[in-house]
Write a protein that holds these residues in place. Structure first.
Motif, PDB file in Angstrom:
ATOM      1  N   TRP A 231     -13.560  53.436 110.440  1.00 15.65           N
ATOM      2  CA  TRP A 231     -12.624  53.942 109.086  1.00 15.65           C
ATOM      3  C   TRP A 231     -12.721  52.350 108.370  1.00 15.65           C
TER       4      TRP A 231
ATOM      5  N   GLN B  99      -3.014  54.658 106.123  1.00 14.26           N
ATOM      6  CA  GLN B  99      -2.760  55.727 105.530  1.00 14.26           C
ATOM      7  C   GLN B  99      -2.558  55.564 104.124  1.00 14.26           C
TER       8      GLN B  99
ATOM      9  N   ASN C 198     -14.936  59.193 107.963  1.00 10.44           N
ATOM     10  CA  ASN C 198     -15.238  58.164 108.652  1.00 10.44           C
ATOM     11  C   ASN C 198     -16.722  58.036 108.625  1.00 10.44           C
TER      12      ASN C 198
ATOM     13  N   TRP D  25      -9.674  61.053 107.200  1.00 11.02           N
ATOM     14  CA  TRP D  25      -8.379  60.647 107.420  1.00 11.02           C
ATOM     15  C   TRP D  25      -7.331  61.557 106.850  1.00 11.02           C
TER      16      TRP D  25
END
Length: 634
Positions: A345, A283, A291, A299
């Motif tokens: 990710w 994060q 992605n 994200w």
């Protein structure tokens, strides 16, 4: 064969752990001169309800050298029996070792368990006609019951009652199950003995007998030796380990707090984040990224997380709860990395984080200069000329965070996060396990399990893996110093130097390898010198040494060792050496090198260059490659 309770075989050593609840003895036929009454050749003994005295009544049997004993995993059985003060003698064969000697490639083809072996027709094809043909059936199949869901229906999870309960409440079935283990062990022995007797043992071109003769001459005594080594164990200084645990825990906390403090300058709630969480780290670093596998899925820019409320923060007038909610948002834009998790990710593994941070010396991780000269460059302007070389060692996070002091701070903070992970691994993998009661006995010695049932034939260890303690250069807390000798004894430490490659050089008469070993020095370092011109120049200019033997009064070499100064090049050379030795292709080596390069955060060699170096390494080692298949299956 024993049935044992009160032991977790995946976590605990059988030395000083486990209790025998029953055992069975099977003699095969009356020709073995063992008649247990009415012509019976099998006996089952209840120790659970009969008590210790029943087991001790059989001590003369276990301790009689003249009575040959065949076991499946002799090490485990002998340790548990010896917990009662009975010294097992008369070891004749371990069917696990016989199976490994017959077929070294069963790891992915049935394994070496009693169930796997007895249900394999290839293994059991030589069983005598007088022996039962039924293979072992697992406990789960016989005694397993499905757990009942809340709605009353059967669930998917299969549950097995404790063995003590099975022995008492399902007695007939349990006696049959445990007794058949003895029968199956003898079946495996007879079949594998026949197979090994049919294989010729040839050494240096001369017949020496059969492979069963080889087992009797070498593997049986070696198996006994391993059991003695396990029994003896190693003494560890627990007080010393406890002290370095405190030091390591304090440094781990310091490193984590350094990262949190830095990250909180960009995102205030990062001060309370869980630095172990991949999602929370992702994060911070990769908010808004798409992605790799799912086009259009990105994200989020910010996200709420539930974390432990270690600071006891509570709304006014309310009691602090165990957890609290924080909000994390992205702290950088356009941070790109060529490492991805399987879910698509960006990876935040320690290897990925090292690419972000770059090569930051450990003594610089916890300190960043805040003097006026540094402040002049906090806006991301160019560094002074003397700092350009230092900046070049920073990772790919340096520029996205603005370069200059900001970039430096980012790389140092991420390096601190890497340090925290490294320290955590040392604590969880070495410092804490070595203090565990599960691997030690009353005297404070730890007892690992030694195994020769490996594909390569190399010895392996587990619970704990004493062969995999921290390398000297990575042993920052001197964990190895915890291994000590008992009062009045001395601990002698010795190590073979590149034994596998020396054996290969001898077996294949490879001239280039033999010349390298005769010349001395670290073999992988010498290979790196031949592969890379800049490494070779450094050796010729005496800027690095291939090898160094300390003399009295010398603590460090006059110049760095090649393996320290050119670690990345040596690792690739080592990979090349073993790839050639074990028959890897140039394409396979190329993939391995590229993975290694990504972990090191450097550009990988092109396919053409790798092919060139691979062919260079193969030159002069044709005999090694030709004989490779033969010798790797000895």
């Amino acid at each position: 064969m024993l049935q044992v309770a009160n032991i977790d075989v995946k976590k605990e050593t059988p030395v000083d752990h486990g209790e025998v609840i029953c055992f069975s003895i099977y003699s095969g036929n009356l020709d073995a001169h063992a008649d247990f009454g009415n012509g019976k050749t099998c006996i089952w003994v209840d120790v659970l309800d009969g008590g210790r005295d029943v087991l001790m009544a059989f001590a003369p049997f276990f301790e009689d050298m003249s009575i040959k004993k065949v076991c499946h995993n002799y090490s485990f059985d002998s340790h548990v029996i010896e917990n009662y003060g009975i010294k097992v003698a008369g070891f004749h064969a371990d069917t696990m070792h016989l199976a490994r000697l017959w077929d070294s490639n069963r790891r992915i083809d049935g394994g070496y368990s009693l169930e796997g072996l007895t249900n394999d027709l290839r293994v059991m094809s030589d069983v005598g006609n007088d022996l039962i043909k039924t293979g072992k059936v697992s406990m789960k199949t016989i005694f397993g019951t499905k757990k009942i869901r809340k709605d009353g229906g059967e669930g998917k999870i299969v549950y097995i009652e404790p063995v003590e309960k099975l022995q008492r409440e399902d007695r007939k079935m349990w006696i049959c199950y445990s007794s058949l283990d003895s029968v199956n062990t003898l079946k495996i022995y007879e079949s594998l003995k026949s197979k090994l007797e049919a294989k010729e043992w040839i050494f240096d071109g001369c017949p020496r007998g059969t492979m069963y003769d080889f087992y009797e001459e070498y593997w049986r005594p070696f198996g006994s030796l391993l059991v003695k080594m396990e029994t003896e164990g190693m003494l560890v200084d627990r007080a010393y380990l406890s002290e370095i645990e405190k030091t390591a825990a304090a440094e781990r906390k310091l490193a984590a707090n350094k990262f949190r403090q830095w990250a909180s300058e960009y995102c205030p709630d990062a001060k309370y984040m869980n630095v172990n969480s991949d999602i929370q780290l992702r994060q911070l670093f990769f908010a808004g990224i798409e992605n790799r596998h799912k086009h259009g899925e990105t994200w989020p820019q910010s996200k709420m997380f539930k974390v432990r409320n270690d600071e006891n923060v509570a709304p006014e007038g309310q009691k602090a709860s165990k957890f609290r909610t924080i909000e994390l948002s992205g702290i950088v834009e356009d941070l790109k990395i060529d490492m991805f998790a399987p879910n698509g990710w960006p990876s935040v593994s320690i290897d990925a984080l090292k690419i972000l941070s770059g090569k930051i010396p450990m003594d610089q991780i916890y300190t960043i200069e805040d003097d006026q000269e540094r402040d002049e460059y906090s806006n991301g302007s160019e560094l002074p000329e003397q700092d350009i070389e230092a900046a070049s060692s920073y990772g790919i996070a340096y520029e996205p965070f603005g370069g200059g002091k900001k970039g430096t701070e980012a790389c140092h903070a991420i390096a601190a996060l890497c340090e925290r992970s490294s320290i955590d691994k040392l604590i969880s993998s070495f410092i804490l396990p070595l203090q565990g009661d599960n691997i030690s006995c009353k005297e404070g010695r730890i007892h690992c399990s030694l195994n020769i049932n490996t594909e390569t034939g190399r010895l392996s260890a587990r619970i704990p893996n004493l062969q995999n303690q921290p390398a000297l250069e990575k042993d920052r807390y001197k964990i190895r110093q915890a291994f000590v000798a008992a009062p009045g004894n001395s601990l002698v430490v010795a190590d073979y130097g590149q034994l596998e490659l020396r054996i290969l050089a001898h077996l294949t008469s490879c001239k280039s390898m033999l010349d390298a070993f005769k010349a001395g020095g670290d073999f992988h370092s010498r290979t790196a010198m031949n592969m890379y011109e800049h490494v070779r120049d450094a050796v010729h200019e005496k800027k690095v040494l291939l090898e160094w033997q300390p003399q009295p009064g010398q603590e460090k070499p006059p110049v760095p060792l090649l393996k320290d100064a050119f670690g990345a090049e040596r690792r690739k050379a080592k990979m090349l050496n073993f790839s050639i030795a074990y028959g890897k292709t140039a394409q396979g080596l190329s993939r391995d090198w590229q993975c290694l390069s990504r972990r090191q955060g450097i550009h990988s060699n092109s396919g053409t260059e790798i092919e060139k170096k691979f062919q260079l390494g193969k030159r002069g080692r044709k005999s090694l490659l030709v004989k490779n298949a033969k010798y790797t299956h000895c």
